[in-house]
Design a protein around this motif. Structure first.
Motif, PDB file in Angstrom:
ATOM      1  N   THR A 173      30.378  51.497  35.888  1.00 30.84           N
ATOM      2  CA  THR A 173      31.163  50.331  36.301  1.00 30.84           C
ATOM      3  C   THR A 173      32.299  50.778  37.213  1.00 30.84           C
ATOM      4  O   THR A 173      32.871  51.847  37.024  1.00 30.84           O
ATOM      5  CB  THR A 173      31.743  49.616  35.059  1.00 30.84           C
ATOM      6  N   ALA A 174      32.612  49.945  38.191  1.00 34.88           N
ATOM      7  CA  ALA A 174      33.762  50.173  39.063  1.00 34.88           C
ATOM      8  C   ALA A 174      34.655  48.942  39.066  1.00 34.88           C
ATOM      9  O   ALA A 174      34.157  47.807  39.165  1.00 34.88           O
ATOM     10  CB  ALA A 174      33.306  50.483  40.485  1.00 34.88           C
ATOM     11  N   ASP A 175      35.960  49.150  38.963  1.00 33.46           N
ATOM     12  CA  ASP A 175      36.934  48.073  39.162  1.00 33.46           C
ATOM     13  C   ASP A 175      37.212  47.993  40.660  1.00 33.46           C
ATOM     14  O   ASP A 175      37.805  48.902  41.236  1.00 33.46           O
ATOM     15  CB  ASP A 175      38.215  48.377  38.377  1.00 33.46           C
ATOM     16  N   ILE A 176      36.759  46.921  41.295  1.00 32.16           N
ATOM     17  CA  ILE A 176      36.850  46.823  42.758  1.00 32.16           C
ATOM     18  C   ILE A 176      37.944  45.871  43.219  1.00 32.16           C
ATOM     19  O   ILE A 176      38.037  45.554  44.412  1.00 32.16           O
ATOM     20  CB  ILE A 176      35.492  46.395  43.356  1.00 32.16           C
ATOM     21  N   THR A 177      38.785  45.435  42.296  1.00 35.06           N
ATOM     22  CA  THR A 177      39.779  44.399  42.602  1.00 35.06           C
ATOM     23  C   THR A 177      40.654  44.759  43.801  1.00 35.06           C
ATOM     24  O   THR A 177      40.887  43.930  44.693  1.00 35.06           O
ATOM     25  CB  THR A 177      40.682  44.178  41.369  1.00 35.06           C
ATOM     26  N   ASP A 178      41.117  45.985  43.850  1.00 35.30           N
ATOM     27  CA  ASP A 178      42.136  46.370  44.833  1.00 35.30           C
ATOM     28  C   ASP A 178      41.578  46.653  46.220  1.00 35.30           C
ATOM     29  O   ASP A 178      42.347  46.942  47.147  1.00 35.30           O
ATOM     30  CB  ASP A 178      42.913  47.591  44.329  1.00 35.30           C
ATOM     31  N   VAL A 179      40.263  46.595  46.383  1.00 33.00           N
ATOM     32  CA  VAL A 179      39.684  46.830  47.717  1.00 33.00           C
ATOM     33  C   VAL A 179      39.025  45.570  48.288  1.00 33.00           C
ATOM     34  O   VAL A 179      38.431  45.619  49.363  1.00 33.00           O
ATOM     35  CB  VAL A 179      38.648  47.981  47.676  1.00 33.00           C
ATOM     36  N   LEU A 180      39.165  44.442  47.583  1.00 33.21           N
ATOM     37  CA  LEU A 180      38.534  43.208  48.039  1.00 33.21           C
ATOM     38  C   LEU A 180      39.302  42.594  49.201  1.00 33.21           C
ATOM     39  O   LEU A 180      40.519  42.773  49.345  1.00 33.21           O
ATOM     40  CB  LEU A 180      38.455  42.203  46.890  1.00 33.21           C
ATOM     41  N   THR A 181      38.592  41.847  50.023  1.00 34.46           N
ATOM     42  CA  THR A 181      39.194  41.103  51.125  1.00 34.46           C
ATOM     43  C   THR A 181      38.800  39.636  51.014  1.00 34.46           C
ATOM     44  O   THR A 181      37.885  39.268  50.276  1.00 34.46           O
ATOM     45  CB  THR A 181      38.720  41.644  52.482  1.00 34.46           C
TER      46      THR A 181
END
Length: 583
Positions: free
Chosen positions: A121-129
């Motif tokens: 799993t990856a937390d991708i919140t901070d790289v979203l646009t």
């Protein structure tokens, strides 16, 4: 391509209401020159192919169907984040990518994972646009490296002998899940039928010592309230035993067995400063597997295991079932043949299969996908991945045994090599340290070190030889049917239950499909007689406490299944059922 394939909920034992599948059509390319990272394909690349995720490129259902070796492959797709997902964190889940994975979102590296059969799993919140987000995956396989944990995937170009087509890249579901900042990370459910308690271990993510954290657990059975418990948490994990005040014996209660697969529903809510922030649904079965005075017991009663060896391969999907219905049907077919379990062979199976085994009632032996050569890097690889597998599948009541090694694969000199013996011992003790509730088989088939069950592989086909061989413990342990010692010297027999966990393997050609088996049947009548001749000695033996027949279906060049590769019975199911019953 059908973008609706495999869009069922991927993680049925830990369910949140909101999620989004990313299965379906992706852009795809081979990277045979290994230039993708150097040229930053994760930032931009003109992909030349399409692929249907989660099917590997070697499979027909991927839309590519190329069995050749391409050890570096790239995937790309875009996704938009629904407004409702933006309140907390957004997790990106992969069920399994074979063998190594690198994952980028919007050009930013968000995940690295090694191990071809376990989730990450990856937390991708901070790289979203805002708007479209770009997801890129690079999968790296090592098709020729026989020290890699690989199971039945062949290192040669064409399938042969007992080995099958390779799997490279994504082969289980990919999906998004919005979660709160502070959330339930995972749980362990530990049934204790002797006390009629369910043990709960809960692990949090985003823990803060500044907040007041508490849990609420609600347990029901068929919609009927059973128990509720509320407790505070002072750390990022906690343990609680919850008593189930209901009736559970004499065949009338709620214990889980293959014959009566009773499941409790379980809802767990995390509260922060009194406000509910996260809820997950799960289930559990009240079930105990144990060895008492040399007898294998299920729920404190002796229980004879009638298993079938199941490779978990499908003609069009290889390691990936075409649909959830196909997984359910496999469980149903095993039960219709009068068998009560499967040994999932050299494959860490899709959680959806384990869900149907839980729900419909089927014992499962969980087995690691082994390597074939012993090296120190192999030891680290197999240990890490096996730990992940045990953690992933711990809560499934269907799983009743763990098999970290099979037939000395990866430890070919275990009979004389102390280092390899110590490796097998380490996996045995490691597994028991992770899970003290299930028996562990140190090296299924032969050359066992410390082990909870003594398991023997024996492809003898003559009824009278099998009857004599398994007439008593001494002859069973002395026979060496694979020309291998059953126990490694220095590890004497200590009264463990004896099971024959591979036998039969009778080939029977019923269509134009060519292949082989361990012994051959000429026609349907001959096949039924040969099947009876190997099963009846197991049932009549005073020492054998269970068996695992080879095998469930034909697979590629093997035609030794009870069913064809496309799941057509070679004998009427009622005939097989009668033979399995000893009639």
């Amino acid at each position: 391509m059908n973008p609706n394939l495999r869009n069922e909920y991927p993680r049925p034992q830990f369910v949140r209401d909101t999620w989004m599948s990313l299965n379906g059509e992706w852009e795809f390319d081979f990277d045979d020159q290994g230039i993708g990272e150097r040229e930053a394909w994760y930032e931009g690349h003109d992909y030349s192919r399409k692929i249907n995720v989660p099917f590997c490129y070697q499979s027909k259902l991927s839309g590519i169907g190329d069995p050749a070796v391409h050890d570096q492959v790239w995937y790309r797709r875009t996704f938009a984040v629904p407004e409702a997902y933006k309140a907390g964190r957004l997790l990106l889940h992969f069920g399994a990518v074979d063998y190594e994975a690198k994952v980028w979102v919007n050009g930013q590296l968000v995940a690295l994972h090694e191990g071809g059969h376990t989730p990450f799993t990856a937390d991708i919140t901070d790289v979203l646009t805002e708007g479209e987000n770009i997801l890129v995956v690079k999968a790296t396989d090592y098709s020729r490296d026989v020290s890699l944990p690989r199971g039945k995937q062949y290192w040669e170009d064409q399938s042969a002998s007992i080995f099958y087509t390779r799997t490279t890249g994504i082969w289980q579901s990919v999906w998004l899940e919005p979660v709160p900042e502070t959330r339930i990370e995972r749980i362990r459910l530990i049934p204790d039928i002797d006390k009629n308690d369910i043990g709960l271990e809960v692990f949090l993510s985003g823990y803060s010592a500044l907040a007041k954290l508490s849990m609420k657990a609600v347990i029901t059975f068929n919609g009927e309230f059973v128990a509720e418990d509320c407790f505070s948490l002072s750390h990022e994990s906690g343990r609680r035993d919850i008593h189930l005040d209901d009736f559970n014996d004499h065949g009338l209660g709620r214990w889980w067995t293959p014959e009566r697969p009773n499941l409790y529903d379980f809802e767990l809510t995390l509260l922060v400063d009194g406000t509910a922030v996260d809820t997950v649904q799960s289930y559990f079965g009240m079930r105990k597997i144990s060895v008492e005075a040399g007898k294998l017991h299920l729920n404190n009663r002796s229980y004879y295991m009638k298993l079938v060896l199941d490779q978990g391969y499908f003609p069009d999907g290889l390691l990936t079932a075409p649909s959830d219905d196909d997984l359910r049907k496999d469980v149903e077919l095993v039960k219709e043949m009068g068998l009560n379990g499967v040994r999932k062979h050299q494959k860490i199976e899709d959680p959806r299969y384990l869900y149907w085994a839980d729900k419909l009632g089927l014992l499962v032996w969980g087995e690691m996908a082994n390597a074939y050569r012993f090296t120190e890097p192999y030891v680290a690889r197999v240990t890490r991945e096996w730990m992940q597998a045990v953690e992933r599948d711990f809560n499934h009541p269907c799983i009743v045994a763990w098999v970290p090694l099979n037939e000395s694969w990866g430890v070919t000199n275990i009979l004389i090599d102390k280092q390899q013996q110590n490796h097998a011992l380490s996996l045995y003790h490691l597994t028991k340290s992770l899970d003290p509730t299930r028996p562990v088989i140190s090296n299924d088939g032969w050359e066992l070190v410390a082990t909870d069950l003594v398991t023997i592989h024996d492809y003898e086909w003559r009824k009278e030889v099998l009857a004599e061989r398994y007439a008593d413990v001494e002859t069973a342990l002395a026979a060496q049917p694979g020309n291998r010692m059953i126990l490694v010297p220095g590890f004497p027999y200590e009264g463990q239950p004896i099971l024959v966990t591979e036998f039969g393997g009778i080939s029977f050609k019923v269509n134009e499909w060519e292949g082989w088996g361990y012994s051959g049947a000429a026609n349907e009548e001959d096949f039924a007689l040969r099947l009876q001749n190997v099963i009846l000695p197991m049932l009549q033996s005073p020492v054998v406490q269970g068996f695992c027949y080879t095998q469930f279906t034909d697979v590629e060049q093997e035609i030794n299944g009870l069913l064809t590769y496309d799941r057509k019975p070679k004998l009427p199911l009622e005939t097989i059922r009668s033979i399995v019953a000893g009639s």
